[in-house]
Design a protein around this motif. Structure first.
Motif, PDB file in Angstrom:
ATOM      1  N   LEU A 181      10.051   3.737  -1.791  1.00 28.19           N
ATOM      2  CA  LEU A 181      10.128   4.528  -3.021  1.00 28.19           C
ATOM      3  C   LEU A 181      10.657   5.924  -2.737  1.00 28.19           C
ATOM      4  CD1 LEU A 181       9.454   4.354  -6.025  1.00 28.19           C
ATOM      5  CD2 LEU A 181       7.159   5.172  -5.509  1.00 28.19           C
ATOM      6  N   MET A 182      10.272   6.469  -1.591  1.00 30.57           N
ATOM      7  CA  MET A 182      10.723   7.820  -1.265  1.00 30.57           C
ATOM      8  C   MET A 182      12.137   7.811  -0.702  1.00 30.57           C
ATOM      9  SD  MET A 182       7.464  10.026   0.011  1.00 30.57           S
ATOM     10  CE  MET A 182       7.115   9.247   1.557  1.00 30.57           C
ATOM     11  N   ASN A 183      12.457   6.833   0.105  1.00 30.99           N
ATOM     12  CA  ASN A 183      13.704   6.871   0.867  1.00 30.99           C
ATOM     13  C   ASN A 183      14.876   6.156   0.194  1.00 30.99           C
ATOM     14  OD1 ASN A 183      15.437   7.318   3.090  1.00 30.99           O
ATOM     15  ND2 ASN A 183      14.969   5.278   3.863  1.00 30.99           N
TER      16      ASN A 183
ATOM     17  N   SER B  86       1.819  -1.921   1.035  1.00 30.18           N
ATOM     18  CA  SER B  86       1.746  -0.714   0.226  1.00 30.18           C
ATOM     19  C   SER B  86       2.461   0.452   0.915  1.00 30.18           C
ATOM     20  CB  SER B  86       0.286  -0.376  -0.024  1.00 30.18           C
ATOM     21  OG  SER B  86       0.170   0.789  -0.792  1.00 30.18           O
ATOM     22  N   GLN B  87       2.274   0.570   2.227  1.00 27.45           N
ATOM     23  CA  GLN B  87       2.939   1.622   2.993  1.00 27.45           C
ATOM     24  C   GLN B  87       4.452   1.448   2.960  1.00 27.45           C
ATOM     25  OE1 GLN B  87       0.607   4.149   3.675  1.00 27.45           O
ATOM     26  NE2 GLN B  87       1.397   4.223   5.761  1.00 27.45           N
TER      27      GLN B  87
ATOM     28  N   GLY C 275      -2.112  -6.131   2.673  1.00 28.73           N
ATOM     29  CA  GLY C 275      -1.926  -5.308   1.486  1.00 28.73           C
ATOM     30  C   GLY C 275      -1.602  -3.875   1.857  1.00 28.73           C
ATOM     31  N   TYR C 276      -2.296  -3.371   2.853  1.00 31.72           N
ATOM     32  CA  TYR C 276      -2.073  -1.991   3.296  1.00 31.72           C
ATOM     33  C   TYR C 276      -0.657  -1.812   3.820  1.00 31.72           C
ATOM     34  CZ  TYR C 276      -2.494   2.245   6.111  1.00 31.72           C
ATOM     35  OH  TYR C 276      -2.300   3.488   6.665  1.00 31.72           O
ATOM     36  N   LEU C 277      -0.228  -2.733   4.677  1.00 29.43           N
ATOM     37  CA  LEU C 277       1.121  -2.633   5.242  1.00 29.43           C
ATOM     38  C   LEU C 277       2.177  -2.742   4.141  1.00 29.43           C
ATOM     39  CD1 LEU C 277       0.813  -4.698   8.557  1.00 29.43           C
ATOM     40  CD2 LEU C 277       0.556  -2.238   8.195  1.00 29.43           C
TER      41      LEU C 277
ATOM     42  N   THR D 143      -6.679  -7.501   3.645  1.00 25.45           N
ATOM     43  CA  THR D 143      -6.560  -6.100   3.287  1.00 25.45           C
ATOM     44  C   THR D 143      -5.463  -5.437   4.104  1.00 25.45           C
ATOM     45  OG1 THR D 143      -8.905  -6.059   2.779  1.00 25.45           O
ATOM     46  CG2 THR D 143      -7.834  -3.938   3.092  1.00 25.45           C
ATOM     47  N   ASN D 144      -5.393  -5.826   5.350  1.00 24.12           N
ATOM     48  CA  ASN D 144      -4.366  -5.265   6.218  1.00 24.12           C
ATOM     49  C   ASN D 144      -2.967  -5.573   5.705  1.00 24.12           C
ATOM     50  OD1 ASN D 144      -3.001  -5.514   9.397  1.00 24.12           O
ATOM     51  ND2 ASN D 144      -4.121  -3.724   8.712  1.00 24.12           N
TER      52      ASN D 144
ATOM     53  N   ARG E 122       6.169  -0.056   0.657  1.00 26.51           N
ATOM     54  CA  ARG E 122       6.686   0.257  -0.670  1.00 26.51           C
ATOM     55  C   ARG E 122       6.749   1.756  -0.902  1.00 26.51           C
ATOM     56  NH1 ARG E 122       4.070  -1.640  -6.390  1.00 26.51           N
ATOM     57  NH2 ARG E 122       5.555  -0.542  -7.733  1.00 26.51           N
ATOM     58  N   LEU E 123       5.750   2.469  -0.411  1.00 28.70           N
ATOM     59  CA  LEU E 123       5.714   3.927  -0.528  1.00 28.70           C
ATOM     60  C   LEU E 123       6.941   4.534   0.134  1.00 28.70           C
ATOM     61  CD1 LEU E 123       3.683   6.100  -1.519  1.00 28.70           C
ATOM     62  CD2 LEU E 123       2.787   6.171   0.796  1.00 28.70           C
ATOM     63  N   LEU E 124       7.224   4.081   1.339  1.00 28.29           N
ATOM     64  CA  LEU E 124       8.374   4.589   2.084  1.00 28.29           C
ATOM     65  C   LEU E 124       9.660   4.254   1.353  1.00 28.29           C
ATOM     66  CD1 LEU E 124       9.055   6.072   4.604  1.00 28.29           C
ATOM     67  CD2 LEU E 124       9.055   3.922   5.867  1.00 28.29           C
TER      68      LEU E 124
END
Lengths: 191, 191
Positions: free
Chosen positions: A145-147, A138-139, A134-136, A131-132, A141-143
């Motif tokens: 996507l924004m940057n 996901s974070q 996956g979490y990392l 899970t960890n 990818r989020l960054l």
DNA sequence: CGCGCGATTGAGTAATTTCAAATCTAGTGG
DNA sequence: CCACTAGATTTGAAATTACTCAATCGCGCG
């Protein structure tokens, strides 16, 4: 390589199980094979299981009101996939999962995972790390996507999964990056 | 409420620890208070600890080459924060964390977390669920970022944290939503 | 050969950004 | 109490970017 051996090595990277413990764990997994194009989870379904990919490529995606598709994950070998939100919260699926290619998986029910985590501390350790990861991811990818602009995200994706380039159609890559297929096309044909 | 009690109740929601186990766990946490505007983690720092927020509000953010800020997380009471990527992979921080308001936290080192997870099965269970919650939230935000327009994401954020509205300046909200402050301003002043 | 799917290209449109300037507000010192 | 200042917010206008819609191209397969 045999399914059992693939899972064994995958888990061995983060948790040490005795042969006996692993056999017990493995006895809860059920092998499931799918054909290219086959649907595994549809929006609205009751979700009971998660899938460990042995071979092939799945996609987890969301379809919005205007029938636009967004791909949350390409599930490649040794990755896990499901509608985790629905799975953990015991709600109906809001995303879909289907097969980009023929695929083999091992599946595990939510109840069995929780039971196994409870019975075997090393199994809980393994799932914490899974899970960890996956979490990392996901974070990250989020960054991204924004940057990052689309071109950079495209290069990032291909660096992460070089095999995607000639495995999946380009419009699915676009659906992962969050841009229209036309925009993606213009991007890598311009220079 | 006392720090110890806040943490106890937070953990009790997903794991059952005996009094003795909890006391042992708690002995590894160190209380740390910060002033408004104070920096907790800067890009390039070595990251050893994660923070459990007792009161106040922190922000975890990334600054890109053009000095644009993107907010990954507003850390409110009972949330955990750190540069988890740097923490777990023992690399230098790529993000920053600072205080939007005065804040009280409990901090725990990476080594102690791993030690405690190893020694006490229920603690590992707790951290699996904590990470899982973070993962699901991150996936949800990713999907929202791709599918929903800014107005909808703005409403979503305020529904999730109503207290943010008059706690943090609007340009930070914009930095969370991934739009310019001008765009956000135009959005909620138009009708 | 022709169908069908995926990929590309063009043109016009909509949304967001950037840059600049004006306005507002809370807190400070006189 | 008032003037002043720094930070926050708003507004305007031009420029950029990605979108949609429509048409065309390319290729593998029956």
């Amino acid at each position: 390589m045999e399914a059992k051996e693939i899972l064994r090595q995958h888990i061995a990277r983060t948790a040490s199980l005795t042969d006996e413990q692993f056999e017990y764990l493995f006895s809860h997994f059920k092998p499931l094979s799918f054909k290219k194009g086959q649907t595994i989870i549809s929006e609205g379904d009751k979700v009971e299981t998660e899938y460990f990919v042995l071979s092939g490529c799945l996609k987890a995606f969301f379809i919005n009101d205007e029938a636009k598709m967004y791909i949350l994950q390409f599930a490649m070998p040794t990755w896990w996939t499901s509608d985790f939100n629905a799975l953990y919260n015991q709600t109906k699926a809001t995303i879909n999962i289907d097969c980009i290619t023929d695929a083999e998986t091992l599946c595990l029910t939510n109840n069995d995972r929780e039971k196994l985590c409870n019975e075997l501390h090393p199994v809980e350790h393994f799932f914490r790390w899974r899970t960890n990861r996956g979490y990392l991811a996901s974070q990250k990818r989020l960054l991204s996507l924004m940057n990052n602009d689309t071109k950079k995200r495209y290069e990032e994706l291909l660096a992460l999964y070089p095999e995607l380039y000639n495995l999946v159609p380009k419009h699915l890559i676009a659906a992962y990056l969050g841009v229209s297929r036309e925009t993606l096309s213009r991007l890598y044909n311009a220079h």
